[in-house]
Design a protein around this motif. Structure first.
Motif, PDB file in Angstrom:
ATOM      1  N   THR A   1       0.862  -1.178   0.000  1.00  0.00           N
ATOM      2  CA  THR A   1       0.000   0.000   0.000  1.00  0.00           C
ATOM      3  C   THR A   1       0.899   1.229   0.000  1.00  0.00           C
ATOM      4  OG1 THR A   1      -0.054   0.164   2.402  1.00  0.00           O
ATOM      5  CG2 THR A   1      -1.761  -1.204   1.368  1.00  0.00           C
ATOM      6  N   ASN A   2       0.325   2.392  -0.194  1.00  0.00           N
ATOM      7  CA  ASN A   2       1.137   3.606  -0.134  1.00  0.00           C
ATOM      8  C   ASN A   2       1.819   3.730   1.220  1.00  0.00           C
ATOM      9  OD1 ASN A   2       0.533   4.359  -2.738  1.00  0.00           O
ATOM     10  ND2 ASN A   2      -1.246   5.549  -2.128  1.00  0.00           N
ATOM     11  N   HIS A   3       1.152   3.293   2.289  1.00  0.00           N
ATOM     12  CA  HIS A   3       1.751   3.354   3.626  1.00  0.00           C
ATOM     13  C   HIS A   3       2.838   2.297   3.806  1.00  0.00           C
ATOM     14  CE1 HIS A   3       2.183   3.783   7.934  1.00  0.00           C
ATOM     15  NE2 HIS A   3       1.941   2.492   8.058  1.00  0.00           N
ATOM     16  N   SER A   4       2.555   1.050   3.392  1.00  0.00           N
ATOM     17  CA  SER A   4       3.513  -0.033   3.656  1.00  0.00           C
ATOM     18  C   SER A   4       4.796   0.092   2.849  1.00  0.00           C
ATOM     19  CB  SER A   4       2.872  -1.403   3.410  1.00  0.00           C
ATOM     20  OG  SER A   4       2.587  -1.596   2.041  1.00  0.00           O
ATOM     21  N   THR A   5       4.768   0.806   1.714  1.00  0.00           N
ATOM     22  CA  THR A   5       6.010   0.976   0.967  1.00  0.00           C
ATOM     23  C   THR A   5       6.998   1.851   1.730  1.00  0.00           C
ATOM     24  OG1 THR A   5       5.089   2.850  -0.264  1.00  0.00           O
ATOM     25  CG2 THR A   5       4.983   0.673  -1.323  1.00  0.00           C
ATOM     26  N   ARG A   6       6.503   2.668   2.658  1.00  0.00           N
ATOM     27  CA  ARG A   6       7.383   3.541   3.444  1.00  0.00           C
ATOM     28  C   ARG A   6       7.713   2.954   4.806  1.00  0.00           C
ATOM     29  NH1 ARG A   6       3.569   7.069   1.146  1.00  0.00           N
ATOM     30  NH2 ARG A   6       2.395   7.086   3.065  1.00  0.00           N
ATOM     31  N   GLU A   7       7.123   1.816   5.150  1.00  0.00           N
ATOM     32  CA  GLU A   7       7.310   1.211   6.468  1.00  0.00           C
ATOM     33  C   GLU A   7       8.361   0.100   6.392  1.00  0.00           C
ATOM     34  OE1 GLU A   7       4.541  -1.490   9.296  1.00  0.00           O
ATOM     35  OE2 GLU A   7       3.579   0.252   8.380  1.00  0.00           O
ATOM     36  N   PRO A   8       9.557   0.307   6.961  1.00  0.00           N
ATOM     37  CA  PRO A   8      10.604  -0.719   6.897  1.00  0.00           C
ATOM     38  C   PRO A   8      10.142  -2.032   7.541  1.00  0.00           C
ATOM     39  CG  PRO A   8      11.462   1.336   7.808  1.00  0.00           C
ATOM     40  CD  PRO A   8       9.974   1.479   7.707  1.00  0.00           C
ATOM     41  N   GLY A   9      10.473  -3.133   6.905  1.00  0.00           N
ATOM     42  CA  GLY A   9      10.169  -4.447   7.468  1.00  0.00           C
ATOM     43  C   GLY A   9       8.729  -4.884   7.330  1.00  0.00           C
ATOM     44  N   HIS A  10       7.900  -4.131   6.613  1.00  0.00           N
ATOM     45  CA  HIS A  10       6.496  -4.516   6.447  1.00  0.00           C
ATOM     46  C   HIS A  10       6.401  -5.736   5.542  1.00  0.00           C
ATOM     47  CE1 HIS A  10       2.424  -4.504   4.772  1.00  0.00           C
ATOM     48  NE2 HIS A  10       2.082  -3.999   5.932  1.00  0.00           N
ATOM     49  N   ALA A  11       5.515  -6.670   5.873  1.00  0.00           N
ATOM     50  CA  ALA A  11       5.304  -7.856   5.047  1.00  0.00           C
ATOM     51  C   ALA A  11       3.807  -8.132   4.933  1.00  0.00           C
ATOM     52  CB  ALA A  11       6.004  -9.068   5.652  1.00  0.00           C
ATOM     53  N   ALA A  12       3.410  -8.655   3.803  1.00  0.00           N
ATOM     54  CA  ALA A  12       2.057  -9.170   3.578  1.00  0.00           C
ATOM     55  C   ALA A  12       2.268 -10.490   2.859  1.00  0.00           C
ATOM     56  CB  ALA A  12       1.228  -8.204   2.747  1.00  0.00           C
ATOM     57  N   GLU A  13       2.463 -11.541   3.634  1.00  0.00           N
ATOM     58  CA  GLU A  13       2.899 -12.822   3.075  1.00  0.00           C
ATOM     59  C   GLU A  13       1.749 -13.810   2.968  1.00  0.00           C
ATOM     60  OE1 GLU A  13       6.209 -13.389   5.868  1.00  0.00           O
ATOM     61  OE2 GLU A  13       7.539 -13.045   4.156  1.00  0.00           O
ATOM     62  N   GLY A  14       1.102 -13.799   1.796  1.00  0.00           N
ATOM     63  CA  GLY A  14       0.090 -14.792   1.505  1.00  0.00           C
ATOM     64  C   GLY A  14       0.751 -16.032   0.917  1.00  0.00           C
ATOM     65  N   LEU A  15       0.009 -17.094   0.817  1.00  0.00           N
ATOM     66  CA  LEU A  15       0.564 -18.331   0.272  1.00  0.00           C
ATOM     67  C   LEU A  15       0.976 -18.170  -1.192  1.00  0.00           C
ATOM     68  CD1 LEU A  15       1.164 -21.349   0.653  1.00  0.00           C
ATOM     69  CD2 LEU A  15      -1.193 -21.809  -0.048  1.00  0.00           C
ATOM     70  N   LEU A  16       0.142 -17.523  -1.999  1.00  0.00           N
ATOM     71  CA  LEU A  16       0.405 -17.417  -3.432  1.00  0.00           C
ATOM     72  C   LEU A  16       0.764 -16.017  -3.906  1.00  0.00           C
ATOM     73  CD1 LEU A  16      -2.502 -19.687  -4.720  1.00  0.00           C
ATOM     74  CD2 LEU A  16      -0.099 -20.283  -4.424  1.00  0.00           C
ATOM     75  N   LEU A  17       0.552 -15.000  -3.080  1.00  0.00           N
ATOM     76  CA  LEU A  17       0.743 -13.623  -3.517  1.00  0.00           C
ATOM     77  C   LEU A  17       1.066 -12.756  -2.314  1.00  0.00           C
ATOM     78  CD1 LEU A  17       0.228 -11.655  -6.014  1.00  0.00           C
ATOM     79  CD2 LEU A  17      -2.032 -11.331  -5.029  1.00  0.00           C
ATOM     80  N   GLY A  18       2.005 -11.829  -2.478  1.00  0.00           N
ATOM     81  CA  GLY A  18       2.318 -10.915  -1.389  1.00  0.00           C
ATOM     82  C   GLY A  18       3.699 -10.307  -1.537  1.00  0.00           C
ATOM     83  N   HIS A  19       4.243  -9.863  -0.403  1.00  0.00           N
ATOM     84  CA  HIS A  19       5.606  -9.336  -0.372  1.00  0.00           C
ATOM     85  C   HIS A  19       6.228  -9.625   0.989  1.00  0.00           C
ATOM     86  CE1 HIS A  19       3.347  -5.905   1.331  1.00  0.00           C
ATOM     87  NE2 HIS A  19       4.437  -5.719   2.054  1.00  0.00           N
ATOM     88  N   SER A  20       7.540  -9.826   0.961  1.00  0.00           N
ATOM     89  CA  SER A  20       8.264 -10.149   2.191  1.00  0.00           C
ATOM     90  C   SER A  20       8.797  -8.879   2.843  1.00  0.00           C
ATOM     91  CB  SER A  20       9.434 -11.085   1.872  1.00  0.00           C
ATOM     92  OG  SER A  20      10.425 -10.379   1.147  1.00  0.00           O
ATOM     93  N   ALA A  21       9.233  -9.004   4.073  1.00  0.00           N
ATOM     94  CA  ALA A  21       9.827  -7.877   4.803  1.00  0.00           C
ATOM     95  C   ALA A  21      11.113  -7.412   4.131  1.00  0.00           C
ATOM     96  CB  ALA A  21      10.092  -8.277   6.249  1.00  0.00           C
TER      97      ALA A  21
END
Length: 136
Positions: free
Chosen positions: A74-94
């Motif tokens: 999200t616009n917020h999470s791109t600026r937040e160091p270490g943020h992750a949204a780790e789904g099984l098939l789609l997402g991004h790591s810290a």
């Protein structure tokens, strides 16, 4: 693309506004997409790119989305160091790796393009409704 390790798509510079493009001919399956951010401090730059994926020479892309949104930034999470949204098939790591493991088959061709997004219109001068215009 399905075919074992080491299969590399032809990537080339595109036309005006195209940052990166890969094309593959013949039948196949895109088995994974990964995006790495070279500099985690500049992750918010992902919001400046549009990803367009077209299969089988379709007239319009079947996927046409801001790059950061596709990988759940999200616009917020791109600026937040270490943020992750780790789904099984789609997402991004810290660590800043966006991934998609949803299989995407195609019969004759696949094209993935990253283009620069036009700047968002300025919100200067815009107002919300006048309180008298809001009715409940």
């Amino acid at each position: 693309r399905e075919g074992g390790p080491g299969v590399v798509w032809e990537a080339r510079e595109g036309g005006p506004g195209v940052v990166w493009e890969a094309r593959e001919g013949g039948p196949g399956v895109v088995t994974s997409l990964r995006v790495y951010t070279a500099d985690p401090a500049r992750r918010e730059d992902l919001a400046l790119l549009q990803m367009r994926v077209t299969f089988d020479d379709a007239a319009a892309p079947q996927i046409d989305v801001p790059l950061h949104s596709f990988f759940l930034w999200t616009n917020h999470s791109t600026r937040e160091p270490g943020h992750a949204a780790e789904g099984l098939l789609l997402g991004h790591s810290a660590e800043g790796v966006g991934y998609c493991f949803l299989p995407m088959p195609y019969a004759s061709s696949a094209s993935i393009r990253l283009t620069r997004r036009p700047p968002a219109p300025s919100s200067a001068g815009l107002r919300g409704p006048h309180p008298e215009e809001v009715r409940v």
